[in-house]
Write a protein that holds these residues in place. Structure first.
Motif, PDB file in Angstrom:
ATOM      1  N   TYR A 153      16.553  -7.356  18.612  1.00 46.08           N
ATOM      2  CA  TYR A 153      16.033  -7.970  19.631  1.00 46.08           C
ATOM      3  C   TYR A 153      17.027  -8.984  20.265  1.00 46.08           C
ATOM      4  N   ASN A 154      17.377  -8.725  21.406  1.00 50.15           N
ATOM      5  CA  ASN A 154      18.283  -9.761  22.239  1.00 50.15           C
ATOM      6  C   ASN A 154      18.049  -9.475  23.874  1.00 50.15           C
ATOM      7  N   PRO A 155      17.056 -10.214  24.287  1.00 52.66           N
ATOM      8  CA  PRO A 155      17.071 -10.086  25.706  1.00 52.66           C
ATOM      9  C   PRO A 155      17.821 -10.767  26.389  1.00 52.66           C
ATOM     10  N   ILE A 156      18.744 -11.771  25.902  1.00 45.41           N
ATOM     11  CA  ILE A 156      19.605 -12.503  26.706  1.00 45.41           C
ATOM     12  C   ILE A 156      21.001 -11.891  26.984  1.00 45.41           C
ATOM     13  N   LEU A 157      21.311 -11.757  28.417  1.00 44.73           N
ATOM     14  CA  LEU A 157      22.670 -11.321  28.543  1.00 44.73           C
ATOM     15  C   LEU A 157      23.773 -11.725  27.797  1.00 44.73           C
ATOM     16  N   SER A 158      24.639 -11.009  27.577  1.00 42.50           N
ATOM     17  CA  SER A 158      25.825 -11.250  26.740  1.00 42.50           C
ATOM     18  C   SER A 158      26.949 -12.386  27.653  1.00 42.50           C
ATOM     19  N   PRO A 159      27.478 -13.425  27.189  1.00 41.10           N
ATOM     20  CA  PRO A 159      28.209 -14.164  28.069  1.00 41.10           C
ATOM     21  C   PRO A 159      29.348 -13.589  28.119  1.00 41.10           C
ATOM     22  N   LYS A 160      30.007 -12.377  27.523  1.00 42.06           N
ATOM     23  CA  LYS A 160      31.030 -11.871  27.593  1.00 42.06           C
ATOM     24  C   LYS A 160      31.067 -10.852  28.975  1.00 42.06           C
ATOM     25  N   ALA A 161      31.703 -11.243  29.939  1.00 40.90           N
ATOM     26  CA  ALA A 161      31.747 -10.491  31.183  1.00 40.90           C
ATOM     27  C   ALA A 161      31.965  -9.006  31.226  1.00 40.90           C
ATOM     28  N   HIS A 162      32.806  -8.650  30.411  1.00 40.65           N
ATOM     29  CA  HIS A 162      33.170  -7.015  30.381  1.00 40.65           C
ATOM     30  C   HIS A 162      31.889  -6.563  29.822  1.00 40.65           C
ATOM     31  N   LYS A 163      30.954  -7.137  28.907  1.00 38.57           N
ATOM     32  CA  LYS A 163      29.959  -6.215  28.495  1.00 38.57           C
ATOM     33  C   LYS A 163      28.665  -6.019  29.528  1.00 38.57           C
ATOM     34  N   ILE A 200      17.782   0.660  32.022  1.00 35.29           N
ATOM     35  CA  ILE A 200      18.041  -0.984  31.890  1.00 35.29           C
ATOM     36  C   ILE A 200      16.710  -1.564  31.753  1.00 35.29           C
ATOM     37  N   THR A 201      16.476  -2.351  30.640  1.00 32.10           N
ATOM     38  CA  THR A 201      15.305  -3.137  30.441  1.00 32.10           C
ATOM     39  C   THR A 201      15.263  -4.629  30.530  1.00 32.10           C
ATOM     40  N   ARG A 202      16.479  -5.214  30.318  1.00 28.99           N
ATOM     41  CA  ARG A 202      16.436  -6.675  30.652  1.00 28.99           C
ATOM     42  C   ARG A 202      16.643  -7.149  32.123  1.00 28.99           C
ATOM     43  N   ARG A 223      17.164  12.677  16.889  1.00 27.12           N
ATOM     44  CA  ARG A 223      16.885  11.688  17.930  1.00 27.12           C
ATOM     45  C   ARG A 223      17.400  10.445  17.739  1.00 27.12           C
ATOM     46  N   LEU A 224      18.228   9.975  18.586  1.00 32.69           N
ATOM     47  CA  LEU A 224      19.128   8.700  18.385  1.00 32.69           C
ATOM     48  C   LEU A 224      18.779   7.529  19.420  1.00 32.69           C
ATOM     49  N   LYS A 225      18.224   6.462  18.726  1.00 31.14           N
ATOM     50  CA  LYS A 225      17.688   5.373  19.854  1.00 31.14           C
ATOM     51  C   LYS A 225      18.245   3.971  19.666  1.00 31.14           C
ATOM     52  N   ALA A 226      18.455   3.321  20.567  1.00 30.15           N
ATOM     53  CA  ALA A 226      19.029   1.949  20.448  1.00 30.15           C
ATOM     54  C   ALA A 226      18.346   1.291  21.834  1.00 30.15           C
ATOM     55  N   GLY A 227      18.122  -0.268  21.311  1.00 30.06           N
ATOM     56  CA  GLY A 227      17.511  -1.061  22.405  1.00 30.06           C
ATOM     57  C   GLY A 227      17.751  -2.410  22.029  1.00 30.06           C
ATOM     58  N   PHE A 228      17.256  -3.252  22.965  1.00 32.83           N
ATOM     59  CA  PHE A 228      17.316  -4.811  22.908  1.00 32.83           C
ATOM     60  C   PHE A 228      16.059  -5.699  22.546  1.00 32.83           C
ATOM     61  N   PHE A 229      15.042  -4.723  22.728  1.00 34.25           N
ATOM     62  CA  PHE A 229      13.583  -5.174  22.707  1.00 34.25           C
ATOM     63  C   PHE A 229      12.793  -4.704  21.595  1.00 34.25           C
ATOM     64  N   VAL A 230      13.406  -4.937  20.472  1.00 34.62           N
ATOM     65  CA  VAL A 230      12.617  -4.361  19.189  1.00 34.62           C
ATOM     66  C   VAL A 230      12.766  -5.618  18.179  1.00 34.62           C
ATOM     67  N   ARG A 231      11.574  -6.396  18.193  1.00 33.17           N
ATOM     68  CA  ARG A 231      11.526  -7.477  17.381  1.00 33.17           C
ATOM     69  C   ARG A 231      11.316  -7.084  15.992  1.00 33.17           C
TER      70      ARG A 231
END
Length: 346
Positions: A153-163, A200-202, A223-231
């Motif tokens: 759960y990480n809705p905030i964009l990374s401060p690392k530009a390359h990411k 893209i969800t964020r 099945r392989l899943k990954a995302g940033f909105f899984v609290r």
């Protein structure tokens, strides 16, 4: 014990957390230092090391092994220079940006007769080791389906530009994706075909941050899943067979402990808390079994020990360039599948 002089190509999070502690702990490595572009930090943690001013300085050093732990988009260029210099290389995931780049590096390593390994450290997570034990024991019977999650759960964009800027190495598919793709191939082999949905969800994101990949095998699916909105986390591993099921939450503690500055050991390192044990529900010799399964001990030390033995004893690398190329094949097929909205044969 023969010492392998080793250098890093960066001393950010990966160098400080995942590489340097194990290179320092393993008696077979001598950590020379790291290429550092702005801040000189490695000597604060390891006083006997040095900060290299450039890649050329690293290549001209006594290092026999160089860790390419820079952003994905630089992996091919830097690893190629390392191999051309006749030095062994460990390359972070994702191995490269394309299959063609991965294959070129694999061919070059063979030509130069040096070792080339991809840093897929999560094969040595306590979670995956436990799942591997369950699968190989055949306690579930013939596998019908498996589902692996690497959710946050990480809705905030990374401060690392390359990411967060649109480039060949950015996005969750090439960040978290290689972990679960490699684990699936490690356990089940190479699939026949791939179907994928990449999104893209964020808000304001320029790079993919949600993936759903389906690997087709002759008699089962993964099945392989990954995302940033899984609290509320799903089980990291769910495997169903014709006799039973196994569910395992993500419980490996190594990354968290390394971030706290804890040093690895061979006794208690990588031991999960009991409350994160897996759950087995199956039938054994006619008896229905429902029980918790203690996790095996994880230890990234075993990866580095494998690299050491591959160089000193001329053994296969613990994760080969071919392994890395196969992961890239799944990634490229996933992109093609998502764009074309169809199943891609491999």
């Amino acid at each position: 014990m023969q010492k392998i002089k080793t250098a890093l190509l960066s001393y950010g999070m990966s160098g400080k957390v995942f590489h340097a502690p194990f290179l320092e702990f393993h008696e077979g490595f001598e950590l020379l230092g790291s290429w550092e572009r702005s801040k000189q930090l490695i000597q604060l943690d390891y006083p006997n090391t040095k900060s290299f001013a450039s890649l050329d300085d690293v290549l001209q050093s006594d290092a026999a092994l160089i860790i390419v732990n820079t952003p994905v988009g630089t992996h091919f260029e830097y690893a190629k220079q390392v191999l051309l210099a006749g030095k062994h290389a460990v390359v972070e995931k994702a191995f490269t940006a394309t299959v063609a780049e991965a294959q070129e590096l694999a061919d070059l390593a063979k030509e130069k007769r040096v070792k080339l390994s991809v840093f897929q450290n999560r094969r040595w997570d306590s979670d995956l080791k436990t799942v591997q034990q369950i699968v190989s024991s055949n306690v579930l019977g013939e596998i019908v389906e498996a589902e692996f999650h690497f959710d946050r759960y990480n809705p905030i964009l990374s401060p690392k530009a390359h990411k967060e800027t649109a480039n060949d190495g950015a996005g969750i598919l090439k960040d978290l994706g290689p972990h679960i793709i490699d684990q699936a191939l490690y356990l089940f082999g190479f699939p026949q075909s791939v179907s994928a949905d990449i999104r893209i969800t964020r808000e304001h994101s320029l790079v993919d941050d949600w993936i759903d990949i389906l690997l087709f095998y002759p008699d089962f699916r993964v099945r392989l899943k990954a995302g940033f909105f899984v609290r509320e986390a799903n089980p990291a591993y769910v495997i169903h067979g014709k006799k039973g099921s196994f569910l395992k939450p993500r419980g490996d503690v190594q990354e968290d402990e390394l971030k706290l500055g804890k040093k690895p050991n061979l006794d208690t390192w990588g031991t999960e808390p009991k409350e994160l044990e897996g759950f087995l529900h199956t039938e054994i010799d006619g008896e229905i079994i429902r029980k918790k399964v203690p996790a095996l001990q994880g230890n990234y030390y075993d990866y580095f020990d494998g690299v050491y033995k591959s160089i000193v004893n001329d053994l296969p690398e613990p994760v080969t360039a071919q392994d890395g190329t196969r992961v890239m094949q799944i990634i490229e097929a996933s992109i093609q599948s998502s764009e074309q909205k169809k199943v891609i044969d491999l």
